[in-house]
Design a protein around this motif. Structure first.
Motif, PDB file in Angstrom:
ATOM      1  N   ALA A   9       0.839  -1.207   0.000  1.00  0.00           N
ATOM      2  CA  ALA A   9       0.000   0.000   0.000  1.00  0.00           C
ATOM      3  C   ALA A   9       0.869   1.250   0.000  1.00  0.00           C
ATOM      4  O   ALA A   9       0.612   2.210  -0.724  1.00  0.00           O
ATOM      5  N   PHE A  53       2.209   2.064  -3.280  1.00  0.00           N
ATOM      6  CA  PHE A  53       1.234   2.544  -4.254  1.00  0.00           C
ATOM      7  C   PHE A  53       0.983   4.037  -4.161  1.00  0.00           C
ATOM      8  O   PHE A  53       0.435   4.624  -5.084  1.00  0.00           O
ATOM      9  N   ILE A  54       1.334   4.659  -3.031  1.00  0.00           N
ATOM     10  CA  ILE A  54       1.116   6.099  -2.941  1.00  0.00           C
ATOM     11  C   ILE A  54       2.329   6.862  -3.433  1.00  0.00           C
ATOM     12  O   ILE A  54       2.406   8.069  -3.303  1.00  0.00           O
ATOM     13  N   ARG A  55       3.287   6.175  -4.022  1.00  0.00           N
ATOM     14  CA  ARG A  55       4.466   6.843  -4.562  1.00  0.00           C
ATOM     15  C   ARG A  55       4.372   6.921  -6.082  1.00  0.00           C
ATOM     16  O   ARG A  55       3.918   5.961  -6.722  1.00  0.00           O
TER      17      ARG A  55
END
Ligand SMILES: Nc1ncnc2c1ncn2[C@@H]1O[C@H](COP(=O)(O)OP(=O)(O)OP(=O)(O)O)[C@@H](O)[C@H]1O
Ligand SMILES: [Mg+2]
Lengths: 263, 306
Positions: free
Chosen positions: A90, A93-95
């Motif tokens: 997770a 995925f925010i990068r």
């Protein structure tokens, strides 16, 4: 691009903290090489060449195969399937980067660390104890460097695929173990493929594993000449293309099915 | 224009249901039975730039699942979603540059390297120019008092120290929207106060929109003029915090009553801001865009000094 280079650099730095652990590893690898060396001495028993390698080439093959393993080997398969399983993915995925490319860059940083602090001193140490012959032709060194880098790519893409498959089939240990055995058996790490009986040689030649260890190590021994060298690199490049397409396809499918756990 | 716009946003999980006993396990091999869980059930949510919204609800309500959809980590099962003008999961790499995320339960810093190296890595990942990076780091390090922590490897930080670093890490690229999933979990009172002060400050100074989940209602009282209450994937209440306060009762009691199924706004003094309202009542509109009231700030600031 700068981001991936930085990930590589950071992983290299992170490994530096553990460099002391590696010094004992060098000794263990030299002992490994030594035991194989004595076995092969007995096998050759005065014969000039076996499986296309002279006894001297065999010693060189052993030393370089084991030491370059320190560079191409990594645990990307386990890292990837674990990160997906426990939900750590997770955070990735925010990068704003591609997760798989970032993982590969990190693995390369780790590989370069082991090359500098393990493989290079290890090969030098092995050469002190055993009659390892370094290539005298500078071109051979260049081809060998290229082949080793390609070997890293083949093995890492393999690991990426195994990691993704392991996660999606929910069969972690089974898949990862199978992959490990296949690589050990068919990459030429323990036994150069030329030594397999004729009927058993064909299969490995059609498989990608030879691109991991057998081909680069052969280059180093000088057993390949002229066009054979280029063919070895081409075989490696071919497998990289195939594996990269497969990994990208799996990852795209994964994105749709991915359920990030926890939190 | 709204910064978050969700319509009928839904997430279903398919859970594998195993049968009991050996015979059951054997049958599971051939026919798997699945059970569908609606973690988020057709919610409508609109957030305007500059708002600080508290997203609360009991365990398993669907808060984290919502945040994962809003940040592009999970693909919604159904519904429309637009955050910062993007469909998060579809334009992920472009979209995530515009947001910051902190998961209280998970570190996003690199375990083995110094905090400063982690930050520099983030700078490269987001392509923040050097001058801008230095300015932001100075500001963040100042307010969060990171001074001595920057050269320590993340694995050697305490939870509270790490959380302050996580907050800084989430803001280094200057996002306009910040998602916080339980940022104060496990922290002591002093660190909590510092983090609340910090969030108030970045909201006031940069107009950063904040959506935060927490189980500590004091966080909500200190920070959020607007609350959204979720239970079993549905929104029970969306409106001004003041509108659900009741005379003589702490927020704790009121919220517990709502979790236990009591109708919202039934108590004395509840304004028109209440009920579940996709159109949104007056409470939010009046508060919209402004930072938190200064009284709240002083109250907690004084507590911190004491
Ligand atoms: N990966 C998953 N697979 C299956 N079900 C899941 C998954 N993630 C969450 N759920 C279910 O979805 C529901 C909502 O979970 P979620 O984590 O969003 O709750 P939450 O509001 O964040 O709770 P908490 O306050 O405990 O963190 C729960 O019933 C949970 O069991
Ligand atoms: Mg949660």
């Amino acid at each position: 691009m700068a981001a991936y280079l930085e990930m590589m650099r950071i992983r290299f730095l992170a490994m530096l903290a553990y460099r002391v652990n590696y010094y004992s590893g060098v000794v263990i690898y030299v002992v490994y090489i030594g035991s194989y060396y004595f076995i092969w001495q007995a096998v050759y028993a005065g014969r000039a060449a076996l499986g296309g390698l002279t006894a001297a080439q065999m010693t060189t093959y052993l030393a370089v195969a084991w030491m370059s393993r320190a560079f191409w080997f990594n645990n990307l398969d386990r890292e990837i399937s674990n990160e997906i399983r426990d939900g750590t993915v997770a955070v990735q995925f925010i990068r704003p980067y591609n997760y798989l490319v970032a993982k590969l860059a990190g693995a390369l940083g780790e590989g370069l660390f082991r090359l500098a602090f393990f493989a290079a001193p290890g090969l030098a140490a092995a050469a002190l104890v055993f009659p390892v012959r370094f290539p005298s032709d500078a071109r051979l060194w260049v081809v060998f460097a290229a082949a080793t880098l390609l070997a890293f790519a083949v093995n890492s893409l393999f690991n990426v695929i195994a990691g993704l498959v392991a996660f999606f089939t929910l069969n972690n240990t089974g898949i990862l173990h199978t992959k490990r055995v296949l690589v050990d058996l068919f990459s030429g790490l323990f036994l150069p493929l030329g030594f397999y009986p004729a009927w058993a040689q064909d299969a490995p030649r059609w498989l990608p594993f030879q691109a991991i260890s057998y081909l680069p190590s052969l280059v180093f021994t000088g057993a390949l000449r002229g066009p054979e060298l280029w063919r070895a690199l081409a075989v490696q490049a071919f497998w990289i293309a195939v594996l990269a397409v497969a990994a990208a396809w799996l990852w795209r499918r994964a994105g749709r099915r991915l359920v990030v756990q926890g939190g | 224009m709204a910064i978050i716009e969700a319509r009928q946003l839904t997430k279903e999980f398919r859970k594998f249901k195993s049968r009991p006993g050996l015979a059951g396990a054997f049958r599971d091999l051939f026919t798997r039975r699945y059970e569908t869980v609606r973690a988020v059930d057709a919610i409508d949510l609109t957030v305007e730039p500059g708002e600080v919204v508290g997203y609360i609800g009991p365990n398993g309500a669907g808060k984290s699942t919502t945040i994962k959809m809003l940040t592009g980590i999970l693909v919604p099962t159904a519904g429309h979603l637009l955050v910062n003008g993007c469909v998060p999961h579809r334009e992920r790499e472009r979209f995530v540059r515009t947001i910051g995320v902190v998961f209280g339960q998970r570190s996003q810093l690199w375990w083995d390297i110094a905090v400063r190296e982690s930050f520099r890595l983030l700078q490269r990942i987001y392509g923040v120019p050097d001058a801008e990076y230095r300015r932001r780091l100075d500001e963040l390090a100042g307010v969060l008092e990171l001074g001595d922590l920057l050269d320590v490897p993340v694995r050697k930080l305490s939870l509270g120290q790490r959380m302050r670093c996580e907050l800084a890490a989430a803001l280094l690229h200057g996002p306009s929207l910040l998602f916080l999933d339980e940022p104060t979990i496990g922290l002591d009172v002093v660190v909590k106060l510092r983090i609340r002060d910090f969030l108030r400050e970045i909201n006031a100074r940069h107009g950063t929109t904040i959506l935060l989940t927490t189980h500590d209602l004091a966080d909500i009282e200190a920070l959020c003029p607007r609350v959204v209450i979720l239970d079993r994937g549905r929104i029970l209440y969306d409106g001004a915090l003041d509108a659900i306060r009741r005379d003589g009762q702490g927020l704790e009691e009121v919220v517990r009553a709502i979790y236990q199924g009591e109708a919202v706004g039934g108590g004395a003094g509840a304004g028109p801001g209440g009920r579940r309202v996709p159109e949104l009542g007056g409470g939010r509109a009046a508060e919209g865009g402004s930072a938190v009231e200064p009284e709240g700030g002083r109250q907690y600031g004084a507590g911190g000094a004491g």
